[in-house]
Design an enzyme around this catalytic site. Structure first.
Site, mmCIF file in Angstrom:
data_model
loop_
_atom_site.group_PDB
_atom_site.id
_atom_site.type_symbol
_atom_site.label_atom_id
_atom_site.label_comp_id
_atom_site.label_asym_id
_atom_site.label_seq_id
_atom_site.Cartn_x
_atom_site.Cartn_y
_atom_site.Cartn_z
ATOM 1 N N ASN A 8 16.321 66.975 121.539
ATOM 2 C CA ASN A 8 14.868 66.851 121.640
ATOM 3 C C ASN A 8 14.399 67.868 122.676
ATOM 4 O O ASN A 8 14.636 67.686 123.869
ATOM 5 C CB ASN A 8 14.509 65.420 122.079
ATOM 6 C CG ASN A 8 13.036 65.266 122.425
ATOM 7 O OD1 ASN A 8 12.217 66.120 122.058
ATOM 8 N ND2 ASN A 8 12.693 64.201 123.129
ATOM 9 N N LYS A 10 11.421 68.574 123.557
ATOM 10 C CA LYS A 10 10.185 68.184 124.255
ATOM 11 C C LYS A 10 9.214 69.381 124.291
ATOM 12 O O LYS A 10 9.170 70.143 123.332
ATOM 13 C CB LYS A 10 10.496 67.664 125.660
ATOM 14 C CG LYS A 10 11.623 66.636 125.661
ATOM 15 C CD LYS A 10 11.761 65.917 126.967
ATOM 16 C CE LYS A 10 12.984 65.021 126.917
ATOM 17 N NZ LYS A 10 13.029 64.069 128.024
ATOM 18 N N HIS A 88 9.176 57.745 121.258
ATOM 19 C CA HIS A 88 9.833 58.219 122.476
ATOM 20 C C HIS A 88 9.083 57.665 123.690
ATOM 21 O O HIS A 88 7.855 57.590 123.692
ATOM 22 C CB HIS A 88 9.863 59.752 122.503
ATOM 23 C CG HIS A 88 10.769 60.289 123.569
ATOM 24 N ND1 HIS A 88 10.410 60.302 124.889
ATOM 25 C CD2 HIS A 88 12.028 60.777 123.513
ATOM 26 C CE1 HIS A 88 11.413 60.798 125.604
ATOM 27 N NE2 HIS A 88 12.413 61.090 124.786
ATOM 28 N N GLU A 90 8.280 58.906 126.401
ATOM 29 C CA GLU A 90 7.270 59.800 126.974
ATOM 30 C C GLU A 90 5.970 59.734 126.169
ATOM 31 O O GLU A 90 4.883 59.914 126.723
ATOM 32 C CB GLU A 90 7.830 61.232 127.061
ATOM 33 C CG GLU A 90 8.920 61.316 128.139
ATOM 34 C CD GLU A 90 9.878 62.476 128.002
ATOM 35 O OE1 GLU A 90 9.666 63.350 127.141
ATOM 36 O OE2 GLU A 90 10.871 62.487 128.759
ATOM 37 N N GLU A 156 17.319 54.326 124.317
ATOM 38 C CA GLU A 156 17.086 55.235 125.437
ATOM 39 C C GLU A 156 16.507 54.458 126.621
ATOM 40 O O GLU A 156 15.276 54.253 126.682
ATOM 41 C CB GLU A 156 16.109 56.328 125.030
ATOM 42 C CG GLU A 156 16.622 57.233 123.929
ATOM 43 C CD GLU A 156 16.004 58.615 124.049
ATOM 44 O OE1 GLU A 156 16.753 59.564 124.218
ATOM 45 O OE2 GLU A 156 14.765 58.722 124.005
ATOM 46 N N GLY A 162 16.138 61.975 131.797
ATOM 47 C CA GLY A 162 15.821 63.070 132.705
ATOM 48 C C GLY A 162 16.141 62.802 134.155
ATOM 49 O O GLY A 162 15.701 63.540 135.039
ATOM 50 N N SER A 201 20.093 61.285 129.767
ATOM 51 C CA SER A 201 20.969 62.066 130.652
ATOM 52 C C SER A 201 22.364 62.302 130.080
ATOM 53 O O SER A 201 23.359 62.285 130.813
ATOM 54 C CB SER A 201 21.051 61.401 132.039
ATOM 55 O OG SER A 201 19.782 61.448 132.671
HETATM 56 C C1 PEP Z 1 15.223 62.309 125.759
HETATM 57 O O1 PEP Z 1 14.180 62.829 126.096
HETATM 58 O O2 PEP Z 1 15.283 61.699 124.674
HETATM 59 C C2 PEP Z 1 16.353 62.409 126.653
HETATM 60 C C3 PEP Z 1 17.384 61.642 126.395
HETATM 61 O O3 PEP Z 1 16.265 63.280 127.710
HETATM 62 P P1 PEP Z 1 17.431 63.691 128.736
HETATM 63 O O4 PEP Z 1 18.671 63.909 127.911
HETATM 64 O O5 PEP Z 1 16.947 64.911 129.406
HETATM 65 O O6 PEP Z 1 17.616 62.526 129.654
#
Ligand code: PEP
Length: 239
Positions: A8, A10, A88, A90, A156, A162, A201
């Site tokens: 992803n 973003k 998601h 975000e 998630e 992040g 992460s």
């Molecule tokens: C995500 O945005 O779905 C995500 C898992 O981000 P990151 O891997 O940067 O934690």
């Protein structure tokens, strides 16, 4: 079933970054999907030539209409996208999306014949309060579309996205087992066919361990998906 590795991007990526997707596509890696920003989907579909499935990070619940700045699932499919991420954290945080909104988007994605990656996960406060399973149950109840076909769930934890933090492997296992139970309760035997990804992460250093956890069918990767080198290292660590 090989592990599915989904990147992803973003709000990252300019024209020059298409080279990363071309590199991923040329690597021969199996089951790598990328959701670039909308602006790159067209070019990403062309350079990936089917070797990397390209998708959207969001879609509108309607197929068309007076919704300035929005993109429909049908438009994504028209560009050659094969999947869409919905719900998601975000989007939930920045755009106030509710479970009902997520369900409408998931339904729109399926109507456009896209595979749908539906994201759920608890906040740090919810985990600390022992509410993780209740939160996942409620999110699934409110956001699942009517059937299991073409559906993928991404677990998630919001606090892991992040941050460089990840749950313990036992906590990932417990969350995935809980999600599986909910999906089977909802869809019956078809619920066994729904893949469940872990996201938060994931890096080349921890992917192998996470991908070995029971019922982790792949990973959804943010920061570590931006370069081919990093994402392919994750893909090659899949058992
Ligand atoms: C995500 O945005 O779905 C995500 C898992 O981000 P990151 O891997 O940067 O934690």
């Amino acid at each position: 079933m090989p592990a599915l590795i989904v990147g992803n991007w973003k709000m990252n990526g300019l024209g020059e970054d298409i080279a990363e997707i071309a590199h991923m596509a040329g690597s021969g890696a199996r089951s790598v999907w990328i959701a670039p920003p909308f602006t790159l989907i067209d070019r990403a579909v062309i350079v990936s030539a089917g070797a990397v499935k390209i998708g959207g990070q969001d879609c509108h619940a309607n197929a068309k209409g007076a919704h300035t700045g929005c993109v429909s699932a049908l438009m994504l499919a028209d560009l050659g996208a094969g999947f869409v991420i919905v719900g998601h954290s975000e989007r939930r945080r920045d755009n106030g999306e509710s479970d009902a909104d997520v369900r409408a988007k998931a339904t729109a994605g399926r109507a456009a014949e896209l595979e749908v990656i539906l994201c759920i996960g608890e906040t740090r406060a919810q985990r600390n309060a022992g509410q993780t399973e209740a939160v996942l149950t409620a999110q699934l109840a409110g956001s699942l579309p009517d059937d299991a076909e073409g559906l993928i769930i991404a677990y998630e934890p919001v606090w892991a996205i992040g941050t460089g933090l990840t749950p313990t492997l036992d906590d990932v296992k417990a969350a995935h087992a809980h999600i599986r139970g909910q999906i089977v309760a909802r869809f019956g035997p078809n619920g066994h066919g729904v893949r469940i990804l872990y996201g938060g992460s994931v890096t080349p250093a921890n992917a192998a361990d996470l991908l070995r956890v029971a019922d982790v069918g792949g990973v959804l990767v943010g920061g570590a998906s931006l370069t081919a080198e990093s994402l392919l290292a994750i893909a090659s660590s899949a058992p």
